[in-house]
Write a protein that holds these residues in place. Structure first.
Motif, PDB file in Angstrom:
ATOM      1  N   LYS A   1       0.855  -1.185   0.000  1.00 27.99           N
ATOM      2  CA  LYS A   1       0.000   0.000   0.000  1.00 27.99           C
ATOM      3  C   LYS A   1       0.895   1.240   0.000  1.00 27.99           C
ATOM      4  O   LYS A   1       1.521   1.547   1.018  1.00 27.99           O
ATOM      5  N   PRO A   2       0.967   1.936  -1.130  1.00 23.65           N
ATOM      6  CA  PRO A   2       1.873   3.078  -1.262  1.00 23.65           C
ATOM      7  C   PRO A   2       1.805   4.084  -0.127  1.00 23.65           C
ATOM      8  O   PRO A   2       2.842   4.587   0.321  1.00 23.65           O
ATOM      9  N   ASP A   3       0.597   4.384   0.359  1.00 25.36           N
ATOM     10  CA  ASP A   3       0.500   5.352   1.463  1.00 25.36           C
ATOM     11  C   ASP A   3      -0.028   4.723   2.752  1.00 25.36           C
ATOM     12  O   ASP A   3      -0.413   5.416   3.687  1.00 25.36           O
ATOM     13  N   GLY A   4      -0.054   3.386   2.769  1.00 27.06           N
ATOM     14  CA  GLY A   4      -0.478   2.691   3.971  1.00 27.06           C
ATOM     15  C   GLY A   4      -1.969   2.433   4.071  1.00 27.06           C
ATOM     16  O   GLY A   4      -2.422   1.771   5.004  1.00 27.06           O
ATOM     17  N   THR A   5      -2.759   2.925   3.106  1.00 30.01           N
ATOM     18  CA  THR A   5      -4.208   2.727   3.148  1.00 30.01           C
ATOM     19  C   THR A   5      -4.662   1.779   2.041  1.00 30.01           C
ATOM     20  O   THR A   5      -4.011   1.664   0.999  1.00 30.01           O
ATOM     21  N   ASN A   6      -5.793   1.130   2.266  1.00 32.79           N
ATOM     22  CA  ASN A   6      -6.345   0.237   1.242  1.00 32.79           C
ATOM     23  C   ASN A   6      -6.651   0.984  -0.051  1.00 32.79           C
ATOM     24  O   ASN A   6      -6.516   0.444  -1.153  1.00 32.79           O
ATOM     25  N   LYS A   7      -7.077   2.240   0.080  1.00 32.66           N
ATOM     26  CA  LYS A   7      -7.425   3.021  -1.101  1.00 32.66           C
ATOM     27  C   LYS A   7      -6.251   3.132  -2.063  1.00 32.66           C
ATOM     28  O   LYS A   7      -6.415   3.130  -3.288  1.00 32.66           O
ATOM     29  N   SER A   8      -5.048   3.207  -1.517  1.00 30.70           N
ATOM     30  CA  SER A   8      -3.868   3.373  -2.368  1.00 30.70           C
ATOM     31  C   SER A   8      -3.515   2.114  -3.154  1.00 30.70           C
ATOM     32  O   SER A   8      -2.717   2.176  -4.099  1.00 30.70           O
ATOM     33  N   ILE A   9      -4.109   0.982  -2.791  1.00 35.19           N
ATOM     34  CA  ILE A   9      -3.908  -0.240  -3.582  1.00 35.19           C
ATOM     35  C   ILE A   9      -4.378   0.006  -5.012  1.00 35.19           C
ATOM     36  O   ILE A   9      -3.796  -0.512  -5.977  1.00 35.19           O
ATOM     37  N   ASN A  10      -5.418   0.831  -5.147  1.00 34.16           N
ATOM     38  CA  ASN A  10      -5.974   1.111  -6.470  1.00 34.16           C
ATOM     39  C   ASN A  10      -5.076   1.985  -7.343  1.00 34.16           C
ATOM     40  O   ASN A  10      -5.389   2.230  -8.504  1.00 34.16           O
TER      41      ASN A  10
END
Length: 436
Positions: A248-257
Motif C-alpha cells: 500500500k503506497p501510502d499505507g491505506t487500502n485506497k492506495s492499492i488502487n
C-alpha cells in the motif's frame, strides 16, 4: 517434477483437464502477387510486443511486397474499448483480437471466416469452440495460458514454507500470515503486490475463480441469462486477504488502487519487494529481463475458494487472432499468410516458443528445440496432470461486465466506498440487464 518430454504431452495435459477442452509444421509460401500490400495489426498482448515486432521483420524479409504495422494496446489499457475506438475512427485494422463468444457476436460483421485455413486442423480439441458460430471459425488461438498466485520460491524457502502444502484457503492464509510476520527478515515490503488499478485483473481473472465453479465454461457463461454468485463469500475472502496483506503506497487500502501492472510485475515482484502476485505464465519474459534469478525462482499457487477442497489453476486461451472481413482480397490473403507462417512454419514456430514464450494451442511442436523452459509453464503441467484446473469462463462474460462493472465495483470495495453485499447485488443485476 518430471522433465517435459514434448509439447504434445503438455498440451494434452492441459486440454484434458481444463474442463473447456476435450482432447488430449508446414512452411507458408510467399505471396503469389507482386502487388504491394499493407497489413495493420492491432493487438493486446504487451508482453509479446518485442517478439511480434521481431517476427514481423523476419516475415517481411522474405515477403518483400508485404508491409506489416503493429500497434499494441494492453497492460493498463482497456483493449476492448480501444478496439471499438479504432474501428469508429475509420482506421480499421486488418488483424485484431477477440476473446470468445461474446466478441464473436459483437464483431460478427467484421470477422473473416477462417474455417479453410491450414492451422485449423492442427488446433487441439476444444480450443476453437469459443470462436465458432454457425459452423464457421473466426479466430486463431494465441496460445494456452494459466494464471494464479505466482510466488518467489526463494522467499518461501527462507520463510520455511513448503508451497506443495498450499491447496485450500486455510493453507494459503497460514502461509500468508507467516510471510507477513517475517517481512523484515525476508526483506520484503508486503506479502502481495496487488495491482488494484487494473480492473481486468480482479474483474476478469480473480472473478473467474468463483464463476468457473458456478458456470461450466465460457460458452455456458455466454448463454447464462443470470448468475447466482454462489461462491461470493469465498471470493470475498480471496479479495480480502490480498487487500489486507498488499503493498500500500501510502499505507491505506485506497492506495492499492493506484498500483498498476508495471509497478506490480516490474518494480515489486521482479525486484523481490513482494512474495506473491496474481499473474500468469505470460510475465516470464518481463521478469527475466529485469531479474533472471527471480524469474527462474517463480512458482505457481492456486487461488483457493474457502470451502472448496482443492485449489485450482485457471487455464485457457487468452485471445484469438481475427481478420477484418471488410478488407480487400489481397490484404486479407497477406494477413492469413502471415498468421499461418507465424504458427506453422519452422521459423514461426521457433519464434512462438523461444521469443513469445507461448504454450501453443496447435499441434506440431514436437521437436526438442520447441519445448517450454519457463518455470510457470512447467507448473501448469503439474496442475493439469493432477486434474487441478478450471476453465476461463470470463471469456463469456457480458461485454464490459467483468472489467468495467465488476472490476470497478471491486475497486470501490477495496477503497471502502462500497459494501460487499452491494457489490454482489450489483453484479447480479448488471449481468441480468446485459443479457436482456
Amino acid at each position: 517434477m518430471k522433465k517435459i518430454k514434448s509439447l504434445t504431452a503438455l498440451a494434452c495435459a492441459l486440454t484434458l483437464t481444463t474442463g473447456i477442452f476435450t482432447g488430449c509444421g508446414s512452411s507458408s509460401g510467399g505471396s503469389d502477387s507482386s502487388k504491394n500490400v499493407t497489413v495493420n495489426i492491432f493487438q493486446f498482448k504487451v508482453e509479446a510486443k518485442t517478439a511480434l515486432d521481431k517476427a514481423v521483420k523476419d516475415y517481411e524479409s522474405s515477403h518483400k511486397n508485404v508491409t506489416i504495422n503493429v500497434q499494441t494496446v494492453g497492460g493498463g489499457q482497456d483493449y476492448g474499448a480501444a478496439l471499438k475506438t479504432k474501428f469508429a475512427s475509420g482506421d480499421e485494422p486488418t488483424i485484431y483480437n477477440i476473446g470468445g463468444p461474446q466478441d464473436v457476436q459483437d464483431w460478427k460483421a467484421k470477422l473473416e471466416d477462417l474455417s479453410d485455413q491450414p492451422w485449423v486442423s492442427k488446433a487441439y480439441d476444444g480450443t476453437l469452440d469459443a470462436v465458432k458460430s454457425d459452423g464457421k471459425i473466426y479466430g486463431l488461438p494465441f496460445d494456452m495460458e494459466g494464471y494464479g498466485f505466482i510466488y518467489n520460491k526463494s522467499i518461501f524457502k527462507k520463510a520455511g514454507i513448503d508451497p506443495s502444502t498450499i491447496k485450500s484457503y486455510a493453507d494459503l492464509e497460514k502461509a500468508v500470515t507467516t510471510l507477513d510476520s517475517k517481512k523484515k527478515d525476508l526483506g520484503i515490503d508486503a506479502v502481495f503486490g496487488t495491482a488494484g488499478k487494473e480492473t481486468w485483473i480482479d474483474g476478469l481473472h480473480d472473478s473467474n475463480v468463483p464463476f468457473a465453479l458456478e458456470l461450466k465454461d465460457g460458452v455456458s457463461a455466454f448463454k447464462a441469462k443470470t448468475i447466482n454468485f454462489t461462491y461470493a463469500d469465498g471470493f470475498k475472502k480471496l479479495v480480502d486477504i490480498q487487500n489486507k496483506y498488499a503493498y500500500k503506497p501510502d499505507g491505506t487500502n485506497k492506495s492499492i488502487n493506484s498500483v498498476d501492472y508495471s509497478t506490480q510485475v516490474e518494480k515489486l515482484f521482479s525486484l523481490g519487494k513482494v512474495a506473491i502476485i496474481e499473474q500468469g505464465n505470460w510475465i516470464y519474459s518481463t521478469v527475466s529481463g529485469i531479474n533472471k534469478d527471480v524469474a527462474d525462482s517463480m512458482g505457481l499457487l492456486p487461488m483457493p475458494i474457502d470451502g472448496v477442497k482443492e485449489g485450482c489453476v485457471p487455464v485457457g486461451v487468452p485471445m484469438y487472432w481475427s481478420i477484418n472481413s471488410k478488407k480487400d482480397a489481397a490484404t486479407k490473403k497477406a494477413a492469413k499468410d502471415f498468421l499461418n507462417w507465424l504458427y506453422t512454419s519452422d521459423k514461426g514456430k521457433n519464434a512462438i516458443i523461444n521469443d513469445f514464450k507461448f504454450i501453443p494451442a496447435l499441434k506440431g511442436y514436437d521437436a526438442s528445440n520447441l519445448q517450454p523452459v519457463d518455470p510457470i509453464s512447467k507448473e501448469l503441467t503439474k496442475y493439469s496432470k493432477a486434474g487441478n484446473t478450471i476453465p476461463w469462463v470470463f471469456m463469456g462474460y457480458p461485454t464490459g461486465w467483468g472489467q468495467n462493472k465488476l472490476g470497478t465495483d471491486l475497486q470501490k470495495y477495496t477503497s471502502g466506498d462500497m459494501t460487499w453485499d452491494k457489490l454482489v447485488q450489483d453484479a447480479k443485476d448488471q449481468w441480468a440487464a446485459a443479457r436482456k
